[in-house]
Design a protein around this motif. Structure first.
Motif, PDB file in Angstrom:
ATOM      1  N   VAL A 251      67.429 -30.295  11.377  1.00 35.94           N
ATOM      2  CA  VAL A 251      68.079 -29.929  10.115  1.00 35.94           C
ATOM      3  C   VAL A 251      67.150 -30.259   8.953  1.00 35.94           C
TER       4      VAL A 251
ATOM      5  N   HIS B   2      64.508 -23.561  16.447  1.00 35.25           N
ATOM      6  CA  HIS B   2      65.471 -23.201  15.420  1.00 35.25           C
ATOM      7  C   HIS B   2      65.463 -24.254  14.317  1.00 35.25           C
TER       8      HIS B   2
ATOM      9  N   LYS C 210      68.003 -25.542  11.016  1.00 37.14           N
ATOM     10  CA  LYS C 210      69.282 -25.400  10.329  1.00 37.14           C
ATOM     11  C   LYS C 210      69.201 -26.045   8.951  1.00 37.14           C
TER      12      LYS C 210
ATOM     13  N   GLU D 274      72.355 -35.629  10.616  1.00 40.17           N
ATOM     14  CA  GLU D 274      71.850 -34.425   9.958  1.00 40.17           C
ATOM     15  C   GLU D 274      71.683 -34.626   8.460  1.00 40.17           C
TER      16      GLU D 274
END
Length: 1035
Positions: A463, A717, A719, A739
């Motif tokens: 994140v 990925h 986020k 996060e």
């Protein structure tokens, strides 16, 4: 005799992928010639459409030829060479006269053109301005291509153009007596396509080829190009590292530079070219345009500069990589490409500047020849290019101005070299040093801009908290960061950070960060500005405020830029004595690379000659290894790599694998895993039998074949952090807190969960989480804004930070605010700001909460007894008293544990607990808030309930305790420990040449400690996904 490599085994490419001869079609030349004889040269058409005349693709020796060479040397003249010749007319086989032996030209379908090379567009790119017939021979010229296939893979082309007189078409290339058209010259081009961007090296090679082609007969052209292409196809690209390969091409010695490491790009161009064309301010503007992914078109009257300058800008931004179409050269027929709606970077001839400017919208137009930047006329009001962050821009400009960009000034005191080889070597050395300085300068710019990104990443959940990152930026820099953070380029950069890739950016960040930053990188507690940073902020603010306009970007079509300095200001080294030390040019002296001279390749190119070349190559590498010093593993690894590669070309797979096995033990960073796997899969039964006689080799083969999933693709990925919208159980709450970047440790988050759910169902609603998150960030922002006078900062250590400040209260020392750092409590007096120390946590003897009567009211009071003072400190904290009582006792207990166990980690964890208490009280704002916050009083309870004690013998011998798991979500087992003394690595900087302790943790993580100060040197980098069972350091 060994066979050639298995046809199923795809070997790494040599220097050449394809070589082509291009020019005007035969029919067009015949028509031109007829017009020239009948009407004169003046009536010739100016432009012709080019086409591919011949193609030469490796391998030039087939497997069958190699086998026949060992059986019958008399057949060597029949070796089949892969080439394609543009056919004129089928009934004219005499075109191939002049080539020895039977016709050797295969049918066109026999030649496989490498991917990424489009034969329909290649002629246009080789003649971007068209084939122009000239009345007199023009100067030979070169330009460079970047070819991209549908998968985004790039190949690189170098094109050399030269002119030849127009001949009678019927005698063209057949060796007969022919007529020449006086005053009529036709251009031809030789294009070399390679997987590697060896621009300067291939330019030198083509220069040598043209010296052969220009005086030769027409029918000899193909033969010379074939020999040239065959030679380049046999030359390997050097492995990553300090070893450059050298070979001779006629009168020139060609040097192939190696990439610095497996992740770095190959640099074979002069990085100072853009700095000669643009002012430093303009360079920053162009870099901003690239970072914000604008639609960019470069213009120049020199085709070569288009590719070289754009490639330099790509190198400036490494490791950030351009993710959109990249076409440095657009031919006249490709101008409609600039109408594309997406981001792109392209290049056009300066003749098309006005046309492109009027027809296309939203473009950034960069004129290399004039050093200017403008925009499409129809969109002047819409283009909004932000400024580079001020401090980074100012430092970059000063460093660029300190560079010595002209070789003539550097060599003015030297005598003229009478040796071509010596002169080229001297120039190459100067260019290498300058390139290194420029790379360091641009990399430092990127580190200055993006260094703090890592502070807002959560690696476990991948994140990036972009909103919090933006809050830490200066208000004037928000526009820049907002645009950059939304780009594909930055998204790819984030993936690399989250994967903990140790690329050039990460290494520069590590090398230039302060000891304080290294410590903060592993702390569990929230980061607060230290005294040292506060002092630097004050001084830097005063230093740079008046520089705000340095990197401004006005509307360039309406406002003229002021003349800041003459265009040739780089001709002299500027005086940087008045500048800050960080602004001066980096004093980087690259180490002289090692070189290995490739053996000569003898012609005609026959199987026997190629085998002799490979055998000589292996012999020279073996001899070079024998003369290596025992501790020179760096060069040994490169020699093993090259010899293994040559063995593969010979078809000796077992010998190649043995070399790669030794390479695996010497330098795993350049171990070619995929190539070794393909080699193993291509082995014959006898070769398998030989491999089984080598147990170590079989272990390596087993590891490669039996564990294919360990090298699986990394999770890439990314986020963005978002506040939750649903109720959270403990597991989801833990994930959300991690996060957010508030805290990582799972046990601390568990206690936080208990605190926020006291007296209610064990779940947290979104509103409570939002209130807690906002309260945390507000206190974090307040800590950033605390203004400490110089007089106060003088009493604090440089690494102390004010973590909590009370409201204004009455104390026995006067009226003021109580400040808490990780080391002490002090009173920040009101009126005339001053400093009065209350106590360090080490010296506290007792902390009590009492009440004081004042006008019939009982006021909660905090009392602190200090060992070195008779008078007890009293503060009427009123409603804050209970919270401060909890916080001071927790910090006191944490400090005591840190002293007893010689582990400063306890202080940092206690500080985290204290700040979480503060946030919980601010979130709940209820009578039970203090009780809830007491759930986080971990060390205070531990000292009262079950004190942590160590055996007496341990306490006597313990000097310092470290926590390799600091900064991890869960405690990690230490699988392997390795201690290395200082000054082992010759490449290491002096300031980093201290002893180190390497701690291998679970999941392939390694943390490195400075064994002299016992601080983190490098935090938790990944070396794989499996458990580390052995760490070996060779020197």
């Amino acid at each position: 005799m060994a066979e050639a490599a298995s046809p199923h085994l795809s070997l790494p490419s040599g220097l050449l992928e394809l070589c082509a001869l291009l020019g005007a079609p035969r029919d067009s030349l015949r028509s031109l010639e007829q017009v020239a004889y009948k009407k004169g040269v003046k009536h010739l058409s100016a432009l012709l459409d080019p086409e591919v005349l011949s193609i030469f693709v490796p391998p030039f020796i087939s497997k069958e030829d190699s086998q026949m060479a060992g059986a019958n040397c008399g057949t060597l003249g029949k070796t089949r060479m892969r080439s394609l010749r543009k056919k004129r007319e089928k009934p004219r086989p005499e075109q191939w006269k002049g080539l020895p032996g039977p016709p050797r030209a295969p049918e066109p379908e026999d030649v496989a053109v490498p991917g990424g090379v489009d034969l329909l567009t290649l002629p246009q790119l080789c003649f971007p301005g068209g084939v122009c017939v000239a009345t007199e021979p023009k100067e030979d010229c070169v330009h460079f291509l970047v070819l991209t296939d549908v998968c985004g893979n790039r190949t690189y082309g170098v094109v050399a153009q030269y002119y030849r007189p127009l001949h009678d078409e019927y005698c063209f290339y057949n060796g007969k007596t022919h007529r020449e058209c006086p005053g009529c010259f036709v251009p031809f081009a030789v294009c070399v396509v390679s997987r590697f961007p060896y621009y300067n090296s291939l330019k030198d090679c083509l220069s040598c080829l043209l010296a052969l082609l220009k005086p030769c007969k027409d029918f000899e052209v193909d033969s010379h190009i074939k020999d040239f292409a065959a030679k380049l196809s046999l030359i390997p690209s050097p492995p990553p590292g300090p070893l450059h390969l050298v070979f001779n091409m006629k009168s020139l010695q060609i040097v192939l530079p190696a990439r610095a490491d497996p992740e770095s790009p190959i640099l074979d161009l002069d990085l100072h070219l853009p700095l000669l064309c643009f002012r430093p301010e303009k360079v920053l503007q162009i870099l901003t345009c690239i970072l914000t992914e604008q639609r960019i078109v470069f213009f120049s009257s020199d085709w070569a500069l288009l590719t070289l300058v754009t490639e330099c800008f790509m190198a400036y931004l490494y490791p950030l990589q351009w993710q959109h179409p990249f076409v440095p050269i657009l031919s006249d027929q490709m101008l409609d490409f600039v109408m594309a709606p997406t981001s792109f970077l392209m290049g056009c001839h300066l003749d098309h500047f006005e046309e492109v400017s009027k027809e296309a919208d939203g473009l950034v137009l960069i004129n290399i020849d004039h050093g200017s930047i403008t925009y499409s006329k129809s969109t002047d009001d819409n283009v909004d290019i932000p400024d580079v962050p001020l401090l980074a821009a100012q430092t970059f400009i000063q460093r660029v101005q300190s560079l010595q960009l002209h070789h003539e000034l550097h060599a003015a005191h030297l005598l003229s070299s009478t040796d071509l080889k010596e002169g080229r070597a001297h120039r190459r050395s100067w260019q290498q040093k300058l390139n290194c300085q420029i790379q360091q300068t641009t990399l430092q710019l990127l580190v200055s801009i993006f260094r703090d990104v890592k502070n807002h990443l959560n690696y476990e959940h991948r994140v990036f908290n972009s909103e919090e990152f933006l809050k830490t930026r200066a208000p004037g820099d928000h526009q820049f960061y907002k645009q950059v953070l939304d780009t594909y380029m930055f998204h790819s950069f984030l993936k690399a950070r989250l994967n903990r890739r140790m690329d050039a950016f990460a290494q520069m960040d590590l090398d230039t960060q302060s000891e304080e930053d290294r410590i903060n990188g592993m702390l569990l507690s929230p980061r607060r500005p230290t005294v040292e940073k506060r002092a630097s902020r004050k001084s830097s603010h005063l230093h740079v405020t008046h520089r705000r306009m340095v990197v401004s970007m006005p509307n360039l079509q309406d406002i003229a830029m002021p003349e800041l300095a003459p265009r040739n200001s780089s001709l002299r080294l500027t005086d940087t004595a008045g500048c800050r030390g960080s602004s001066a040019v980096l004093n980087v002296t690259p180490k002289s690379p090692y070189t290995f001279k490739i053996p000569e390749i003898h012609f005609p190119l026959e199987s026997k000659c190629v085998q002799a070349y490979h055998a000589h190559f292996v012999s020279m590498l073996s001899e070079a290894m024998c003369f290596l010093a025992p501790d020179n593993s760096l060069l040994l690894a490169r020699y093993l790599y090259l010899r293994g590669l040559v063995y593969l070309m010979q078809g000796q797979l077992l010998n190649a694998l043995l070399d790669f096995q030794n390479l695996y033990k010497t330098d795993i960073r350049i171990f070619p895993t995929d190539l070794v796997k393909r080699t193993v899969e291509s082995m014959s039964a006898p070769e398998w039998e030989g491999a089984e006689q080598a147990p170590e080799l079989m272990r390596l083969i087993s590891e490669i074949l039996d564990k294919p999933h360990e090298a699986s693709k990394l999770d890439d990925h990314v986020k963005k952090f978002k506040l939750p919208k649903k109720h959270m159980q403990l597991g989801d709450f833990m994930k959300r807190v991690q996060e957010s970047g508030i805290v990582k440790d799972a046990s601390i988050i568990h206690r936080l969960f208990e605190a926020l759910t006291v007296g209610q169902e064990k779940q947290i609603d979104p509103e409570t989480f939002k209130d807690f998150y906002n309260c945390w960030k507000e206190t974090e922002a307040e800590a950033q804004e605390v203004s400490l006078p110089w007089l106060v900062m003088e009493h604090l250590d440089k690494n102390e930070c004010v973590c909590k400040l009370s409201s204004s209260v009455k104390t026995n020392l006067g009226v003021g605010k109580i400040a808490m750092t990780q080391k002490r409590l002090f009173l920040l007096t009101e009126g005339r700001p001053g400093y009065l120390e209350i106590s360090t946590f080490r010296n506290i003897e007792e902390v009590r909460r009492t009440t004081t009567t004042f006008l019939l009211r009982r006021i909660p009071t905090l009392k602190i007894r200090v060992a070195s003072k008779k008078e007890v400190f009293e503060a009427n904290l009123k409603t804050e008293c209970d919270l401060w009582h909890l916080m001071v006792k927790e910090m006191w207990a944490g400090k005591k544990l840190a002293d007893d166990h010689k582990d400063p980690h306890y202080v940092q964890q206690a500080l985290t607990n204290v700040l979480l208490m503060d946030a919980v009280v601010g979130t709940l704002q209820s009578p039970g808030a203090i009780y809830a916050a007491s759930k986080l009083s971990y060390f205070d309870k531990m000292s009262n309930e079950m004190p942590m004690t160590l055996p007496e013998t341990t306490l006597e011998t313990l000097k310092h305790k470290i926590n390799p798991s600091a900064g991890e979500a869960f405690p990690q087992a230490v699988d392997v420990l390795l201690y290395t003394p200082g000054h082992l690595d010759p490449a290491e900087k002096v300031e980093d040449a201290h002893p180190k302790l390497w701690c291998a943790l679970s999941e392939g993580k390694v943390t490195v400690f400075n064994a002299s100060s016992w601080t983190i040197h490098q935090h938790s980098f990944k070396v794989g996904t499996a458990k580390v069972i052995l760490v070996v350091f060779s020197w």
